[in-house]
Write an enzyme that holds these catalytic residues in place. Sequence first.
Site, PDB file in Angstrom:
ATOM      1  N   LYS A 283       5.444   7.448  -1.022  1.00  0.00           N
ATOM      2  CA  LYS A 283       4.155   7.425  -1.720  1.00  0.00           C
ATOM      3  C   LYS A 283       3.051   7.954  -0.818  1.00  0.00           C
ATOM      4  O   LYS A 283       3.169   7.882   0.403  1.00  0.00           O
ATOM      5  CB  LYS A 283       3.801   5.977  -2.086  1.00  0.00           C
ATOM      6  N   ARG A 357      13.535  -0.074 -11.637  1.00  0.00           N
ATOM      7  CA  ARG A 357      14.506  -0.053 -12.736  1.00  0.00           C
ATOM      8  C   ARG A 357      15.938  -0.188 -12.229  1.00  0.00           C
ATOM      9  O   ARG A 357      16.811  -0.668 -12.939  1.00  0.00           O
ATOM     10  CB  ARG A 357      14.310   1.226 -13.574  1.00  0.00           C
TER      11      ARG A 357
HETATM   12  N1  BES Z   1       5.921  -0.018  -8.132  1.00  0.00           N
HETATM   13  C1  BES Z   1       5.707   1.259  -8.702  1.00  0.00           C
HETATM   14  C2  BES Z   1       4.809   1.234  -9.932  1.00  0.00           C
HETATM   15  C3  BES Z   1       3.386   0.804  -9.731  1.00  0.00           C
HETATM   16  C4  BES Z   1       2.370   1.743  -9.706  1.00  0.00           C
HETATM   17  C5  BES Z   1       3.047  -0.531  -9.676  1.00  0.00           C
HETATM   18  C6  BES Z   1       1.065   1.348  -9.561  1.00  0.00           C
HETATM   19  C7  BES Z   1       1.729  -0.913  -9.531  1.00  0.00           C
HETATM   20  C8  BES Z   1       0.743   0.025  -9.487  1.00  0.00           C
HETATM   21  C9  BES Z   1       7.046   1.845  -9.116  1.00  0.00           C
HETATM   22  O1  BES Z   1       8.128   1.497  -8.334  1.00  0.00           O
HETATM   23  C10 BES Z   1       6.920   3.330  -9.027  1.00  0.00           C
HETATM   24  O2  BES Z   1       6.737   3.808  -7.942  1.00  0.00           O
HETATM   25  N2  BES Z   1       7.007   4.005 -10.164  1.00  0.00           N
HETATM   26  C11 BES Z   1       6.907   5.422 -10.205  1.00  0.00           C
HETATM   27  C12 BES Z   1       7.969   5.927 -11.118  1.00  0.00           C
HETATM   28  C13 BES Z   1       8.118   7.425 -11.098  1.00  0.00           C
HETATM   29  C14 BES Z   1       8.656   7.880  -9.761  1.00  0.00           C
HETATM   30  C15 BES Z   1       9.049   7.823 -12.215  1.00  0.00           C
HETATM   31  C16 BES Z   1       5.519   5.770 -10.738  1.00  0.00           C
HETATM   32  O3  BES Z   1       5.024   5.075 -11.615  1.00  0.00           O
HETATM   33  O4  BES Z   1       4.922   6.708 -10.233  1.00  0.00           O
HETATM   34 MN    MN Z   2       8.320   2.751  -6.639  1.00  0.00          MN
END
Ligand code: BES
Ligand code: MN
Length: 499
Positions: A283, A357
Amino acid sequence: MEIKLKSGTPLQQKTACLVLTALEGKVKSALFKELDQHLGGALARAVRDKEFSGKHCQTLLLHPSKALPADRILLIGLGKEKGAGQERLRQAAGSATSFLQDRGVTRFTIDVASIPISARNLTAGHRIQALAEGAELSTYRFNRYRTEGVNELPAPVENVTLLVEKKARVSELQPALEESRHISQGVALARDLVNEPGNVKSPDFLARTAQSLASDIDGLKCTILDKAAIEKEGMNAMLGVAQGSVRDPRLIILEYRGEEAGAHPIALVGKGVVFDAGGISLKPAEKMDEMKMDMGGGATVIGTLATAARLKLPVNLVGIVPAVENLPSGSAIRPGDILTSMSGKTIEVLNTDAEGRMILADALTYAKRFSPRVVIDLATLTGAVIIALGHHATAVLGNHDGLVRQLIKAGEQSGERLWQLPLWEDYSTQIKSDIADVKNIGGRPAGTITAAAFLSKFAADYTWAHLDIAGTAWEEKGRPYTPKGGTGVGVRLLIEYLR
Ligand code: BES
Ligand code: MN
Ligand code: ZN
């Protein structure tokens, strides 16, 4: 904070502050007229000068000097009559409590009988519950790591009296007050866990917390699977996510039995990523610190199980929290890897940041051994849900409309609102893999739905709903009874649903 019930007449109360509620544009009840006489017209003047109209959460502090036994009067607005209900009361009680706490008033009385909301479905019990929750939850603070300036912080509110008309009401409403005390305690527990920093809350820390709760609370049982046990179960999707971190995963299982042993339980599954750096699909740095909240679903499941057991709810429950850390390292999974989940389905990992997931896939499969009558999972699963709903609602999706409807209703009652997104089969085409059974990302369109579609492949054998709490588990600005940080979202919703 101690909250108690008392009977009596509001204007005769000797208290540091008497709190009275008013609807917008309606500051002229018999009680206000009487109050104004004692105040020599100060209230009428404040209303005339537009200092107070009863707008939602607006405050007016008056000092009656010797005219009344109360040292202060605080008027708090409930907003427009239309739509006034439990949630407005919760917010008003929260605003009044923080307002007074900021001014060093640590004991006060809220008059319940004069609350001008007539909604028939707002029972006396609801009123007490809403006021108690709003007051209690608004003063929540996470001060564990402050060593300096603690003495300069406003003293916490010590005593809130909820004033009802008749003596008989006091004992009648006592149970509602007790219940809300347990519920607020459960919310605070979930908030604490979310606010705890990543260096402290390893998967093992979460596991030990659950264990110590189980040893303290009657009827709550905790089982922990360590890495070796998780391997034995074949939970390779969960293990794949965990393998980039030196801190080993844990599967936390909490059980509470409130009805006959044979009755099929309700299973609650909570995402427990103690820190989500994204893995090799790292990230960006900005706000990455907030990803300590990625175990918000797990925190809510733990808080809900603890609360249900304390309330002795007549229901069998299982809480399942897959706890892992998602970090990049030389041992981390790579984009392109294929994992064989516990269910036997293979998963092509195209983005290691879609880790929630994958751990849920195995946890949802694990849930089957309890023959649950219903499974509800909670997860900070997608950033996309914030694009869809912002921070005002949790997304709900599922394979059974009756369950979704019940949850939406519990959301309205508890003030933790849900909004349904569709889970049509069409969306599943987005997660079809060329070389495995499913892939773990579905592209930009409908990110929250494709994440749920992925989960649905592992939840097909039972009645199931998924709550995406990525937009609601963390509060950035602070609201009337939700300070900045972890919100504990879902505890009040689930307790309401279970009740
Ligand atoms: N934990 C994150 C989602 C999240 C985003 C929680 C903002 C709280 C605040 C999750 O694991 C994630 O990184 N999701 C990705 C999925 C994508 C790679 C398909 C996302 O939402 O960007
Ligand atoms: Mn994630
Ligand atoms: Zn995550």
